[in-house]
Design a protein around this motif. Structure first.
Motif, PDB file in Angstrom:
ATOM      1  N   TRP A  23      25.856  49.795 -10.741  1.00 57.53           N
ATOM      2  CA  TRP A  23      25.964  49.046 -11.995  1.00 57.53           C
ATOM      3  C   TRP A  23      24.886  49.480 -12.983  1.00 57.53           C
ATOM      4  CZ3 TRP A  23      30.397  46.608 -11.921  1.00 57.53           C
ATOM      5  CH2 TRP A  23      30.900  46.142 -10.708  1.00 57.53           C
ATOM      6  N   LYS A  24      25.251  49.496 -14.231  1.00 55.81           N
ATOM      7  CA  LYS A  24      24.277  49.746 -15.291  1.00 55.81           C
ATOM      8  C   LYS A  24      23.442  48.478 -15.453  1.00 55.81           C
ATOM      9  CE  LYS A  24      24.189  52.216 -19.701  1.00 55.81           C
ATOM     10  NZ  LYS A  24      23.686  53.448 -19.062  1.00 55.81           N
ATOM     11  N   THR A  71      23.119  45.838 -18.982  1.00 54.83           N
ATOM     12  CA  THR A  71      24.239  45.134 -19.609  1.00 54.83           C
ATOM     13  C   THR A  71      24.007  43.637 -19.536  1.00 54.83           C
ATOM     14  OG1 THR A  71      25.416  45.217 -17.504  1.00 54.83           O
ATOM     15  CG2 THR A  71      25.929  46.937 -19.092  1.00 54.83           C
ATOM     16  N   ASP A  82      29.612  41.239 -19.417  1.00 59.15           N
ATOM     17  CA  ASP A  82      30.314  41.687 -18.221  1.00 59.15           C
ATOM     18  C   ASP A  82      29.668  42.944 -17.661  1.00 59.15           C
ATOM     19  OD1 ASP A  82      32.064  39.605 -18.354  1.00 59.15           O
ATOM     20  OD2 ASP A  82      33.698  40.741 -19.253  1.00 59.15           O
ATOM     21  N   LEU A 133      28.879  46.500 -16.177  1.00 56.46           N
ATOM     22  CA  LEU A 133      29.376  47.836 -16.485  1.00 56.46           C
ATOM     23  C   LEU A 133      29.033  48.765 -15.330  1.00 56.46           C
ATOM     24  CD1 LEU A 133      30.675  49.700 -18.690  1.00 56.46           C
ATOM     25  CD2 LEU A 133      28.339  50.251 -19.382  1.00 56.46           C
ATOM     26  N   GLU A 168      28.509  52.267 -13.624  1.00 45.86           N
ATOM     27  CA  GLU A 168      28.222  53.627 -14.090  1.00 45.86           C
ATOM     28  C   GLU A 168      28.636  54.687 -13.083  1.00 45.86           C
ATOM     29  OE1 GLU A 168      24.161  54.257 -14.975  1.00 45.86           O
ATOM     30  OE2 GLU A 168      23.386  53.666 -13.021  1.00 45.86           O
ATOM     31  N   LYS A 187      34.107  56.423 -17.945  1.00 49.22           N
ATOM     32  CA  LYS A 187      34.995  55.361 -18.423  1.00 49.22           C
ATOM     33  C   LYS A 187      35.182  54.254 -17.388  1.00 49.22           C
ATOM     34  CE  LYS A 187      37.559  58.192 -21.750  1.00 49.22           C
ATOM     35  NZ  LYS A 187      38.897  58.682 -22.188  1.00 49.22           N
ATOM     36  N   GLU A 188      35.763  54.574 -16.223  1.00 51.44           N
ATOM     37  CA  GLU A 188      36.099  53.520 -15.274  1.00 51.44           C
ATOM     38  C   GLU A 188      35.907  53.964 -13.832  1.00 51.44           C
ATOM     39  OE1 GLU A 188      39.806  51.539 -15.659  1.00 51.44           O
ATOM     40  OE2 GLU A 188      39.716  51.378 -17.835  1.00 51.44           O
ATOM     41  N   ARG A 243      41.839  44.613 -13.993  1.00 55.49           N
ATOM     42  CA  ARG A 243      40.387  44.711 -14.093  1.00 55.49           C
ATOM     43  C   ARG A 243      39.738  43.543 -13.363  1.00 55.49           C
ATOM     44  NH1 ARG A 243      39.926  45.453 -19.423  1.00 55.49           N
ATOM     45  NH2 ARG A 243      40.105  47.712 -19.144  1.00 55.49           N
ATOM     46  N   THR A 248      33.779  42.213 -14.949  1.00 55.77           N
ATOM     47  CA  THR A 248      33.420  43.620 -15.163  1.00 55.77           C
ATOM     48  C   THR A 248      34.119  44.136 -16.414  1.00 55.77           C
ATOM     49  OG1 THR A 248      35.244  44.746 -14.008  1.00 55.77           O
ATOM     50  CG2 THR A 248      33.437  43.878 -12.656  1.00 55.77           C
ATOM     51  N   ARG A 249      33.559  45.187 -16.956  1.00 57.49           N
ATOM     52  CA  ARG A 249      34.171  45.830 -18.117  1.00 57.49           C
ATOM     53  C   ARG A 249      35.003  47.045 -17.753  1.00 57.49           C
ATOM     54  NH1 ARG A 249      29.824  46.991 -22.661  1.00 57.49           N
ATOM     55  NH2 ARG A 249      28.193  46.412 -21.186  1.00 57.49           N
ATOM     56  N   ASN A 250      34.730  47.635 -16.604  1.00 53.86           N
ATOM     57  CA  ASN A 250      35.378  48.927 -16.342  1.00 53.86           C
ATOM     58  C   ASN A 250      35.632  49.186 -14.869  1.00 53.86           C
ATOM     59  OD1 ASN A 250      32.655  49.256 -15.665  1.00 53.86           O
ATOM     60  ND2 ASN A 250      32.605  51.401 -16.329  1.00 53.86           N
TER      61      ASN A 250
END
Length: 577
Positions: free
Chosen positions: A254-255, A258, A261, A263, A265, A283-284, A535, A539-541
């Motif tokens: 995870w980033k 953030t 939500d 993100l 990585e 992206k995902e 999704r 989470t975003r991605n």
């Protein structure tokens, strides 16, 4: 050239650690390779697939159409075992799952039978807007390359309705050369008709009711299994923007900066040489590791029930209690008879009969429907307590009421009987399609190499035993009805003196290997793990695309529906571009 080196020999640790891709897909199985193929069809999009298994294209235990079971308990099989099933004679149950390019499509029973349309429509009824038969049917066809039966196959029972099928997709679907000649299909058909079950010329148009001779995922001309690797990966393996990397994913990275939500990585994985490495996703990150592995990877990544994460010393990233819950599978019992004429059992016998509650219970249907409806509050409470209240009683009540309505009001097929061959015996393989029991899959350690605890809780709802026994009794009636009656002698399993009763059901069943629901697609307020875009909530991605997202069990078999779900999922991803 760089990517071709990776395809042929996997890069060194130093090289992999610095690689970024647009999409990192965890799992090179049925869904993972479908999505990888579609996303990488855009040459400016880079895709990496991480798969613990290997290329098994020349392994006869995989490729042989007559080889069902040969790959079980080999290196191509994860060889899972359930926890002790305390409502099922306290036994442990084997779970076979593919560990190869193509995943479980490389070792499954090759069955291609789609779901009843009402089952798919029920997904939308549960709150999953846009997931219904009309939206999914084009994707069933998109994935398929149907092979028109030969005259000999037609004589052996093969049939189809042209408008139900696709003819230009990646997955070869049709009838194998190993279908038996002669009158066996006709005799089985006549027997079922004598019991009131009509012939269904094609179960793949949204109606599976009755008796059918079903097609299979085979390349007829080459006489080999048509698994996901052969369908979706081998034809495009030279794409320079698509790579396959061998490794076991440990967790999602995870980033840290953030605020909303989470993100992702990238992912951390262990390579075959034991080194821990990383891949980064621009992206995902897409989880397609199956209904056992996907929830485990989420938990290892800090996504799940806080109690389970804390017990395993995993920092909580996203509290999402339903991860690993709602595990549903079908208990399968088998009855075997000695054939009077041995050559009746030559070849593959793809004969399925789908049965409704009205078929099973006849004039008692209304009474049984009312009794079971009244029991749903108790069942929901039982299931919720078994999950330590992780899944709420209102959520379970909603799910069980819809399931009850499908069975008793809509009269969708709720049981299946295979009339088939097992070794030298003629057999009925029988199972309820929509059991009410539910269990879980959870990690027991922060070590990703340790298998998760797999507990489907077979028969925690006692009605499932009653139902399974009723289906088994119907199978026995089939073999006592002409003309099937003259084909067999004594029942050899269970032996003729053993009564078919609840104890037999609980003690002799095996898993159908159709596990679903462990990263369930539901509204978050109902305890969902993923939304309609697949999704993961919070989470975003990160998306999950495999059997774990299916909200309930189906008629038919999983493979065809999973290809369709993955095809639609790829379009959902590309719609976000």
């Amino acid at each position: 050239m760089f990517y071709h080196i990776l395809l042929l020999g996997f890069l060194t640790q130093t090289s992999i650690q610095t690689i970024h891709y647009d999409y990192v897909i965890i799992g090179g199985g049925t869904c993972g390779l479908t999505v990888a193929n579609r996303l990488s069809s855009h040459p400016d999009t880079t895709v990496a697939v991480i798969e613990p298994g290997k290329d098994e294209h020349d392994n006869p235990n995989v490729t042989s159409i007559l080889g069902l079971g040969l790959a079980f308990n080999t290196s191509v099989d994860w060889q899972y075992m359930s926890t002790n099933q305390i409502y099922a004679a306290n036994q442990q149950v084997e779970y076979h799952s593919g560990k190869a390019w193509g995943g479980s499509s490389a070792i499954n029973g090759l069955t291609y039978i789609r779901a009843q349309n009402a089952h798919i429509d029920a997904w939308e009824t549960l709150g999953n807007e846009g997931w219904n038969w009309s939206t999914l049917f084009p994707y069933y066809r998109k994935s398929e390359a149907f092979q028109i039966p030969t005259p000999a196959q037609t004589d052996a029972g093969a049939s189809y309705i042209p408008d139900y099928h696709g003819y230009t997709g990646p997955v070869n679907v049709g009838y194998p050369l190993e279908m038996p000649n002669g009158s066996l299909a006709s005799l089985v058909n006549i027997t079922w008709r004598n019991l009131g079950y009509e012939f269904n010329p094609d179960p793949n148009g949204g109606y599976v009711d009755g008796f059918s001779v079903w097609p299979m995922t085979v390349d007829r001309d080459k006489d080999v299994r048509a698994d996901a690797a052969r369908a979706y990966y081998y034809p495009v393996r030279e794409r320079t923007n698509l790579v396959m990397i061998q490794g076991l994913v440990n967790r999602i990275i995870w980033k840290e900066d953030t605020m909303e939500d989470a993100l992702a990585e990238g992912v951390e994985f262990t390579a075959p040489d034991g080194t821990v490495q990383r891949l980064y996703a621009n992206k995902e990150v897409i989880l397609s590791a199956g209904a056992i592995r996907s929830p485990a990877i989420l938990e290892l990544s800090g996504v799940g029930n806080p109690d389970i994460l804390t017990q395993n010393n995993i920092p909580i990233r996203i509290p999402l209690p339903a991860v690993g819950e709602n595990a549903q599978d079908q208990p399968n019992n088998v009855i075997l008879y000695a054939p009077r004429t041995p050559n009746l059992t030559d070849g593959i016998l793809p004969y399925a009969t789908f049965i409704t509650a009205s078929d099973l219970f006849g004039p008692n249907l209304s009474t049984i429907a009312n009794t079971t409806l009244a029991a749903i509050p108790e069942w929901a409470t039982t299931l919720s307590l078994a999950s330590n209240s992780t899944v709420s009683i209102p959520s379970l009540t909603t799910q069980l009421l819809l399931q009850h309505s499908l069975i008793f009001t809509d009269q969708v097929p709720c049981a299946e009987i295979f009339t088939t061959r097992i070794e030298s015996s003629l057999a009925s393989s029988v199972w309820p399609l929509m059991p009410f029991s539910r269990g879980s899959v959870h990690i027991t350690s922060s070590n990703p190499e340790e298998y998760p605890a797999l507990d489907p809780r077979f028969f925690i709802i006692d009605w499932d035993v009653t139902f399974a026994l009723k289906v088994a009794e119907l199978a026995g009636l089939f073999w006592a009805t002409e003309p099937a009656r003259w084909m067999v002698g004594e029942r050899v399993f269970p032996s003729a003196g053993v009564e078919l009763d609840a104890e037999w059901v609980r003690g002799s069943f095996y898993a159908n290997h159709h596990l679903v629901g462990t990263a369930i697609m539901l509204p978050r307020e109902l305890g969902g793990v993923v939304g309609t875009n697949l999704r993961v909530y919070g989470t975003r991605n990160v998306r999950v695309i495999d059997a774990s997202v299916l909200p309930m069990h189906l008629s038919g078999h999983l493979t065809s529906t999973l290809y369709a779900v993955a095809e639609r999922a790829a379009d959902l991803i590309m719609d976000d571009w």
